[in-house]
Scaffold this motif. Sequence first.
Motif, short mmCIF file in Angstrom:
data_model
loop_
_atom_site.label_atom_id
_atom_site.label_comp_id
_atom_site.label_asym_id
_atom_site.label_seq_id
_atom_site.Cartn_x
_atom_site.Cartn_y
_atom_site.Cartn_z
N ARG A 33 0.88 -1.17 0.00
CA ARG A 33 0.00 0.00 0.00
C ARG A 33 0.91 1.21 0.00
O ARG A 33 1.85 1.28 0.78
CB ARG A 33 -0.84 -0.04 1.27
CG ARG A 33 -1.77 1.13 1.47
CD ARG A 33 -2.39 1.08 2.85
NE ARG A 33 -3.26 -0.07 3.07
CZ ARG A 33 -4.53 -0.13 2.67
NH1 ARG A 33 -5.08 0.89 2.04
NH2 ARG A 33 -5.26 -1.19 2.89
N VAL A 159 -15.25 0.41 8.94
CA VAL A 159 -13.93 0.68 8.37
C VAL A 159 -12.94 -0.16 9.17
O VAL A 159 -12.93 -0.09 10.39
CB VAL A 159 -13.54 2.16 8.57
CG1 VAL A 159 -12.23 2.46 7.83
CG2 VAL A 159 -14.64 3.08 8.10
N HIS A 160 -12.14 -0.95 8.49
CA HIS A 160 -11.11 -1.70 9.20
C HIS A 160 -9.82 -0.89 9.21
O HIS A 160 -9.06 -0.89 8.26
CB HIS A 160 -10.88 -3.07 8.55
CG HIS A 160 -12.04 -3.99 8.78
ND1 HIS A 160 -11.94 -5.35 8.67
CD2 HIS A 160 -13.32 -3.73 9.13
CE1 HIS A 160 -13.12 -5.89 8.94
NE2 HIS A 160 -13.98 -4.93 9.21
N ALA A 161 -9.64 -0.14 10.28
CA ALA A 161 -8.46 0.73 10.40
C ALA A 161 -7.62 0.18 11.54
O ALA A 161 -7.72 0.64 12.67
CB ALA A 161 -8.90 2.16 10.68
N GLY A 162 -6.84 -0.84 11.25
CA GLY A 162 -6.05 -1.48 12.30
C GLY A 162 -6.96 -2.24 13.25
O GLY A 162 -7.89 -2.92 12.80
N LYS A 165 -12.51 -0.67 14.46
CA LYS A 165 -13.38 -0.90 13.32
C LYS A 165 -14.60 0.00 13.41
O LYS A 165 -15.72 -0.44 13.62
CB LYS A 165 -13.80 -2.37 13.27
CG LYS A 165 -12.61 -3.31 13.07
CD LYS A 165 -13.04 -4.76 12.97
CE LYS A 165 -11.93 -5.66 12.47
NZ LYS A 165 -10.69 -5.57 13.24
N THR A 191 -7.25 3.89 1.13
CA THR A 191 -6.98 4.29 2.51
C THR A 191 -7.19 3.13 3.48
O THR A 191 -6.25 2.67 4.12
CB THR A 191 -7.87 5.49 2.90
OG1 THR A 191 -9.19 5.23 2.44
CG2 THR A 191 -7.35 6.77 2.31
N TYR A 192 -8.41 2.61 3.57
CA TYR A 192 -8.72 1.55 4.52
C TYR A 192 -9.41 0.41 3.81
O TYR A 192 -9.78 0.50 2.65
CB TYR A 192 -9.65 2.08 5.62
CG TYR A 192 -9.06 3.21 6.39
CD1 TYR A 192 -7.93 3.02 7.17
CD2 TYR A 192 -9.63 4.48 6.32
CE1 TYR A 192 -7.38 4.06 7.89
CE2 TYR A 192 -9.08 5.53 7.04
CZ TYR A 192 -7.95 5.31 7.82
OH TYR A 192 -7.41 6.35 8.52
N GLU A 193 -9.67 -0.66 4.57
CA GLU A 193 -10.52 -1.72 4.06
C GLU A 193 -11.92 -1.50 4.65
O GLU A 193 -12.05 -1.12 5.81
CB GLU A 193 -9.95 -3.07 4.49
CG GLU A 193 -10.75 -4.22 3.95
CD GLU A 193 -9.94 -5.51 3.89
OE1 GLU A 193 -10.56 -6.56 3.71
OE2 GLU A 193 -8.71 -5.45 4.03
N TYR A 194 -12.95 -1.73 3.84
CA TYR A 194 -14.32 -1.53 4.30
C TYR A 194 -15.06 -2.86 4.33
O TYR A 194 -14.93 -3.66 3.41
CB TYR A 194 -15.08 -0.59 3.35
CG TYR A 194 -14.53 0.81 3.37
CD1 TYR A 194 -14.96 1.73 4.31
CD2 TYR A 194 -13.54 1.20 2.46
CE1 TYR A 194 -14.44 3.01 4.34
CE2 TYR A 194 -13.02 2.48 2.49
CZ TYR A 194 -13.47 3.38 3.44
OH TYR A 194 -12.95 4.64 3.47
#
Length: 212
Positions: A33, A159-162, A165, A191-194
């Motif tokens: 990324r 949002v999976h931000a580390g 969530k 940016t993130y995984e959703y």
Amino acid sequence: MMPSRRQRTFLLAFTLLCTLWGLGYPLRCEVCRSDGQKCSGKLKTCDSDKDTCVIMVGESSTKGHKSVGTIKTCMKSKDCFSGIVSTTMSAHDYMVSNTHCCQTDACNTGSLPPPPNNRTENGLVCPSCVAPFRDSCSGSQLARCVGSESHCVYLSGNVHAGIIKPKFATRGCATESVCNTKAGAEVPSITYEYYLNRADCLPAPRPAGRGE
Ligand SMILES: *[C@@H]1O[C@H](CO)[C@@H](O)[C@H](O)[C@H]1NC(C)=O
């Protein structure tokens, strides 16, 4: 020296065997990324439920802050769609991406051209909102659709931000290609995984009062 017929037969059998043997084995994809139109990283073995490698180049604007990024990762084939996606929540909040999905080891090691970013309004409008940390939003604003955005979407999920969530909800204009994505999908972005638990997609209504 040309390989003998026997060697060729052997090679063919060997290749076939490798292909068959490879079926059902975990896929390996490049994972990275980065800002910009390229990224490179290590080949990683995908989790057993992820059978597709993906490369995505995207351009986004968040409250007017623009960025370009590239990601390469493993995905589920049912969540991966090759092609251009464009969404517009407001003049300052939008995202366009070009995605390529493929199913063989290390097939995502190359690069992709960035998506076209046609910001010309096309006359369609959609209810719009951007609501971090909430699972719904009213869409009381109107987004003006651009380029080939012909549909209105309503997306919500996590949002999976580390390790955190947070929830999110958003509505706006989108290309029809976004309708491929269904509730339950795990979709990467630059940016993130959703994780989506809602993915409604409808043709944009003709704006009222235009006499068409
Ligand atoms: C950009 O979008 C507008 C509105 O849909 C369209 O009329 C125009 O042809 C598009 N331009 C390009 C270069 O695709």
